[in-house]
Design a protein around this motif. Structure first.
Motif, PDB file in Angstrom:
ATOM      1  N   TYR A 214       0.852  -1.192   0.000  1.00 53.48           N
ATOM      2  CA  TYR A 214       0.000   0.000   0.000  1.00 53.48           C
ATOM      3  C   TYR A 214       0.886   1.240   0.000  1.00 53.48           C
ATOM      4  N   PRO A 215       0.391   2.356  -0.542  1.00 53.71           N
ATOM      5  CA  PRO A 215       1.205   3.565  -0.593  1.00 53.71           C
ATOM      6  C   PRO A 215       1.273   4.297   0.751  1.00 53.71           C
ATOM      7  N   LYS A 216       2.475   4.760   1.058  1.00 52.05           N
ATOM      8  CA  LYS A 216       2.702   5.626   2.207  1.00 52.05           C
ATOM      9  C   LYS A 216       3.338   6.911   1.708  1.00 52.05           C
ATOM     10  N   ALA A 217       2.846   8.050   2.192  1.00 53.93           N
ATOM     11  CA  ALA A 217       3.338   9.346   1.747  1.00 53.93           C
ATOM     12  C   ALA A 217       4.133  10.033   2.848  1.00 53.93           C
ATOM     13  N   TYR A 218       5.216  10.656   2.448  1.00 55.16           N
ATOM     14  CA  TYR A 218       6.022  11.510   3.320  1.00 55.16           C
ATOM     15  C   TYR A 218       5.896  12.932   2.782  1.00 55.16           C
ATOM     16  N   VAL A 219       5.538  13.866   3.660  1.00 56.71           N
ATOM     17  CA  VAL A 219       5.198  15.212   3.217  1.00 56.71           C
ATOM     18  C   VAL A 219       5.984  16.256   4.012  1.00 56.71           C
ATOM     19  N   VAL A 220       6.486  17.258   3.280  1.00 58.11           N
ATOM     20  CA  VAL A 220       7.072  18.448   3.900  1.00 58.11           C
ATOM     21  C   VAL A 220       6.121  19.607   3.636  1.00 58.11           C
ATOM     22  N   LEU A 221       5.659  20.245   4.681  1.00 57.67           N
ATOM     23  CA  LEU A 221       4.745  21.378   4.540  1.00 57.67           C
ATOM     24  C   LEU A 221       5.524  22.690   4.437  1.00 57.67           C
ATOM     25  N   GLU A 222       4.881  23.688   3.842  1.00 56.55           N
ATOM     26  CA  GLU A 222       5.443  25.040   3.883  1.00 56.55           C
ATOM     27  C   GLU A 222       5.539  25.479   5.347  1.00 56.55           C
ATOM     28  N   ALA A 223       6.497  26.347   5.626  1.00 58.67           N
ATOM     29  CA  ALA A 223       6.790  26.715   7.009  1.00 58.67           C
ATOM     30  C   ALA A 223       5.562  27.215   7.754  1.00 58.67           C
ATOM     31  N   GLU A 224       4.722  28.025   7.089  1.00 56.71           N
ATOM     32  CA  GLU A 224       3.578  28.618   7.781  1.00 56.71           C
ATOM     33  C   GLU A 224       2.471  27.607   8.066  1.00 56.71           C
ATOM     34  N   ALA A 225       2.546  26.407   7.439  1.00 58.18           N
ATOM     35  CA  ALA A 225       1.486  25.417   7.607  1.00 58.18           C
ATOM     36  C   ALA A 225       1.819  24.339   8.627  1.00 58.18           C
ATOM     37  N   ARG A 226       3.055  24.314   9.087  1.00 54.58           N
ATOM     38  CA  ARG A 226       3.471  23.220   9.968  1.00 54.58           C
ATOM     39  C   ARG A 226       2.743  23.296  11.309  1.00 54.58           C
ATOM     40  N   GLY A 227       2.159  22.176  11.691  1.00 52.20           N
ATOM     41  CA  GLY A 227       1.378  22.117  12.917  1.00 52.20           C
ATOM     42  C   GLY A 227      -0.065  22.524  12.736  1.00 52.20           C
ATOM     43  N   LYS A 228      -0.415  22.989  11.537  1.00 47.81           N
ATOM     44  CA  LYS A 228      -1.789  23.443  11.277  1.00 47.81           C
ATOM     45  C   LYS A 228      -2.509  22.516  10.300  1.00 47.81           C
ATOM     46  N   VAL A 229      -1.792  22.056   9.262  1.00 43.79           N
ATOM     47  CA  VAL A 229      -2.392  21.132   8.299  1.00 43.79           C
ATOM     48  C   VAL A 229      -2.235  19.716   8.836  1.00 43.79           C
ATOM     49  N   THR A 230      -3.327  18.966   8.843  1.00 41.62           N
ATOM     50  CA  THR A 230      -3.315  17.627   9.413  1.00 41.62           C
ATOM     51  C   THR A 230      -3.340  16.556   8.318  1.00 41.62           C
ATOM     52  N   GLU A 231      -3.121  15.324   8.762  1.00 39.90           N
ATOM     53  CA  GLU A 231      -3.198  14.193   7.835  1.00 39.90           C
ATOM     54  C   GLU A 231      -4.590  14.103   7.219  1.00 39.90           C
ATOM     55  N   GLU A 232      -5.613  14.314   8.010  1.00 38.58           N
ATOM     56  CA  GLU A 232      -6.986  14.232   7.501  1.00 38.58           C
ATOM     57  C   GLU A 232      -7.261  15.346   6.490  1.00 38.58           C
ATOM     58  N   ASP A 233      -6.670  16.535   6.708  1.00 42.21           N
ATOM     59  CA  ASP A 233      -6.828  17.620   5.734  1.00 42.21           C
ATOM     60  C   ASP A 233      -6.309  17.188   4.361  1.00 42.21           C
ATOM     61  N   LEU A 234      -5.140  16.575   4.356  1.00 41.90           N
ATOM     62  CA  LEU A 234      -4.549  16.146   3.087  1.00 41.90           C
ATOM     63  C   LEU A 234      -5.323  14.979   2.480  1.00 41.90           C
ATOM     64  N   MET A 235      -5.808  14.079   3.323  1.00 42.60           N
ATOM     65  CA  MET A 235      -6.584  12.960   2.795  1.00 42.60           C
ATOM     66  C   MET A 235      -7.871  13.461   2.136  1.00 42.60           C
ATOM     67  N   ALA A 236      -8.505  14.438   2.744  1.00 40.25           N
ATOM     68  CA  ALA A 236      -9.720  15.008   2.143  1.00 40.25           C
ATOM     69  C   ALA A 236      -9.398  15.646   0.794  1.00 40.25           C
ATOM     70  N   PHE A 237      -8.252  16.319   0.718  1.00 37.07           N
ATOM     71  CA  PHE A 237      -7.792  16.938  -0.524  1.00 37.07           C
ATOM     72  C   PHE A 237      -7.557  15.868  -1.601  1.00 37.07           C
ATOM     73  N   LEU A 238      -6.939  14.749  -1.195  1.00 39.49           N
ATOM     74  CA  LEU A 238      -6.616  13.689  -2.153  1.00 39.49           C
ATOM     75  C   LEU A 238      -7.851  12.935  -2.625  1.00 39.49           C
ATOM     76  N   ARG A 239      -8.843  12.783  -1.753  1.00 38.03           N
ATOM     77  CA  ARG A 239     -10.044  12.027  -2.139  1.00 38.03           C
ATOM     78  C   ARG A 239     -10.754  12.660  -3.329  1.00 38.03           C
ATOM     79  N   GLU A 240     -10.561  13.955  -3.521  1.00 39.97           N
ATOM     80  CA  GLU A 240     -11.180  14.642  -4.655  1.00 39.97           C
ATOM     81  C   GLU A 240     -10.390  14.448  -5.942  1.00 39.97           C
ATOM     82  N   ARG A 241      -9.188  13.889  -5.825  1.00 41.88           N
ATOM     83  CA  ARG A 241      -8.278  13.828  -6.972  1.00 41.88           C
ATOM     84  C   ARG A 241      -7.816  12.417  -7.352  1.00 41.88           C
ATOM     85  N   LEU A 242      -7.982  11.463  -6.449  1.00 39.80           N
ATOM     86  CA  LEU A 242      -7.475  10.117  -6.687  1.00 39.80           C
ATOM     87  C   LEU A 242      -8.544   9.067  -6.417  1.00 39.80           C
ATOM     88  N   ALA A 243      -8.473   7.971  -7.183  1.00 42.75           N
ATOM     89  CA  ALA A 243      -9.362   6.837  -6.932  1.00 42.75           C
ATOM     90  C   ALA A 243      -9.065   6.260  -5.550  1.00 42.75           C
TER      91      ALA A 243
END
Length: 553
Positions: free
Chosen positions: A488-517
């Motif tokens: 299964y795929p595992k992602a490693y992510v570096v956030l922009e400095a201003e987003a660190r601690g604010k953007v969550t894993e669930e935020d990114l998953m919601a973003f990806l669900r609109e773009r990937l099967a």
């Protein structure tokens, strides 16, 4: 459309007028071409190095003297010589001097540790090493028995006033250790050592995506063919000024910039380190005409405060290679500078470039069309039969620039080459597709593809989706073995400095669900401060895979 379209080469109609369909390598060897080109331009500037100009005639005499010095140390035709240097005039002199003397260049990344250096010197059987003074400690720790080590202080290449600002390093002493200047005391070797086109010229090593790096056999004919092929589509001339900050040890900088520029009579502006401030300032000062970069550099330049100094419109060529150019990077760069980046493709095994976007017909998201002389197929990795046009398969290439094989790796050679249509094809290991116009599109490395419940999942597709998020700076995706699903795929992510601690894993998953099967969605997203990189700036999936397999944090 059927697979016959590959043989019809639909890309030919996009060649500029007068471009040949095929290119044969010139007769002879690299030394002969150097002699012809340099003698014809003796008084003209060949390269600038932090303000100091070197002329072609000056370089030719240095090449001849260095070659003579090597032969005095015992170098015989075919002997391998390690070259452990940063970009500099000395790199050019040593590289061409080794070829002039009949030797074989073994370029080594100046970022390599003593362990990595040891493998490359031992595997290649190098008898000699040309080493930068700042790298001597690493070289001595490698513990390889050499007949001679030539120590190079880069400080000596600088203008006199700049030398005052650079600390001198003590030159090492000992048997078999020689200062750089000592090799220039011998009388010049007037003519290059005779070599054949099929003789080995260079032995660069692959990046080692799996296992230890392998030596790639690059012949004199490969280099001369690659140069002619590149010149036929994107020519340099005496009027060209090329910014040469890409590393010369790497096949891209070595063949396209160093050899390609000098054999064409162009001017190189050479940098030992790719400092964006210096690069942008030099573009203006020297009125650069050709700019060759990598995606990570374009990421930096698009936001650099000095980018507006440059009249990007006057550049003849803006090219990206060595890694995939992400859509977001290309669009942001075009918005900032007004220039479309022409993406290209190549490998060490293809003696640098095999594909490029024509400058007047750049297709975003494609790495372009094959150079004149290249035959390209997209094949099923299992059967090696061409797949229908538009479908994904493994890229296979034939042409006079293709390596003759891997150094002392017979099993690897048997896996990597096959015959079809009377031609010898090299399996690149890259998954691509060709569209009906003959433009090629990259999907992923075949070895990086994840099989989830039997379905192919391409890490690059997930990485592109993640990078489309405005607060994601970098992403890397690898497969995690799982007996229930395969991997299964595992992602490693570096956030922009201003987003660190604010953007969550669930935020990114919601973003990806609109773009990937659903089957392409990563099961895990891990945030990092930075991701491991290769020495040419790519995210190192190999290191991420090793973490997964070893259970490292």
């Amino acid at each position: 459309m059927t697979e016959t379209l590959y043989w019809e080469r639909p890309w030919l109609r996009f060649y500029p007028p007068g471009t040949p369909e095929a290119v044969e390598p010139p007769e002879g060897h690299v030394g002969q071409r150097v002699e012809e080109a340099f003698r014809a331009r003796g008084g003209e500037v060949a390269l600038f190095y932090y303000g100091r100009a070197y002329r072609y005639g000056e370089l030719l005499e240095g090449i001849q003297r260095f070659a003579s010095g090597l032969k005095a140390l015992g170098l015989s035709p075919g002997d391998r010589v390690g070259l452990y240097l940063a970009n500099s005039p000395q790199f050019a002199l040593a590289y061409l001097g080794i070829l002039w003397a009949g030797g074989v260049v073994v370029p080594v990344s100046p970022l390599y540790t003593s362990h990595e250096l040891r493998h490359q010197l031992q595997d290649s059987g190098a008898r000699f090493l040309v080493v930068q003074d700042a790298l001597w400690e690493n070289a001595s720790r490698a513990g390889v028995a050499l007949e001679a080590a030539i120590v190079v202080p880069l400080k000596e290449a600088l203008p006199p006033w700049q030398r005052l600002l650079v600390r001198s390093l003590p030159l090492p002493q000992g048997p078999g250790v020689y200062p750089w200047r000592d090799l220039f005391r011998a009388p010049p070797l007037p003519a290059p050592e005779p070599r054949r086109g099929e003789d080995l010229a260079a032995l660069p090593y692959t990046g080692g995506t799996t296992g230890l790096p392998k030596g790639v056999e690059i012949t004199h004919g490969n280099i001369l063919a690659a140069h002619r092929m590149i010149q036929s589509l994107n020519p340099f001339s005496r009027r060209s000024t090329i910014l040469a900050f890409l590393p010369f040890y790497h096949i891209y900088g070595q063949v396209v910039l160093l050899l390609g520029g000098l054999l064409s009579g162009a001017r190189l502006v050479v940098f030992s380190t790719p400092d964006p401030d210096w690069i942008l300032e030099a573009m203006v000062r020297y009125r650069a005409t050709h700019f060759f970069g990598v995606p990570s550099l374009y990421e930096v330049l698009r936001d650099h405060p000095k980018a507006h100094w440059v009249d990007w419109g006057r550049l003849e060529v803006v090219v990206s290679g060595a890694d995939t150019l992400h859509e977001a990077t290309a669009e942001a760069f075009r918005t900032r500078t007004g220039r479309e980046i022409a993406e290209g493709y190549g490998m060490t095994e293809t003696t640098s470039v095999s594909h490029i976007n024509p400058r007047d017909r750049v297709k975003r998201g494609s790495f372009g069309i094959p150079l004149p002389g290249i035959r390209a197929l997209v094949v099923d990795p299992d059967t090696l039969e061409p797949v229908p046009v538009g479908e994904v398969g493994e890229l296979a290439l034939a042409g006079p620039n293709i390596t003759r094989g891997y150094w002392r790796r017979e099993e690897e050679n048997a896996r990597s080459f096959f015959a079809q249509g009377g031609l010898r094809f090299f399996r690149t290991g890259d998954l691509v597709r060709m569209d009906e116009e003959g433009y090629f599109h990259f999907y992923d490395r075949a070895k990086d593809m994840i099989k989830y419940k039997g379905r192919p999942v391409f890490p690059r597709e997930i990485e592109e989706a993640l990078r489309a998020h405005p607060l994601v700076k970098a992403a890397g995706v690898v497969g995690v073995p799982d007996p229930k699903v395969g991997a299964y795929p595992k992602a490693y992510v570096v956030l922009e400095a201003e987003a660190r601690g604010k953007v969550t894993e669930e935020d990114l998953m919601a973003f990806l669900r609109e773009r990937l099967a659903p089957y392409k969605l990563p099961r895990e997203i891990e945030f990092r401060g930075e991701l491991p990189k290769t020495d040419v700036g790519k995210v190192s999936r190999r290191e991420l895979r090793e973490e997964v397999q070893g259970g490292a944090p």
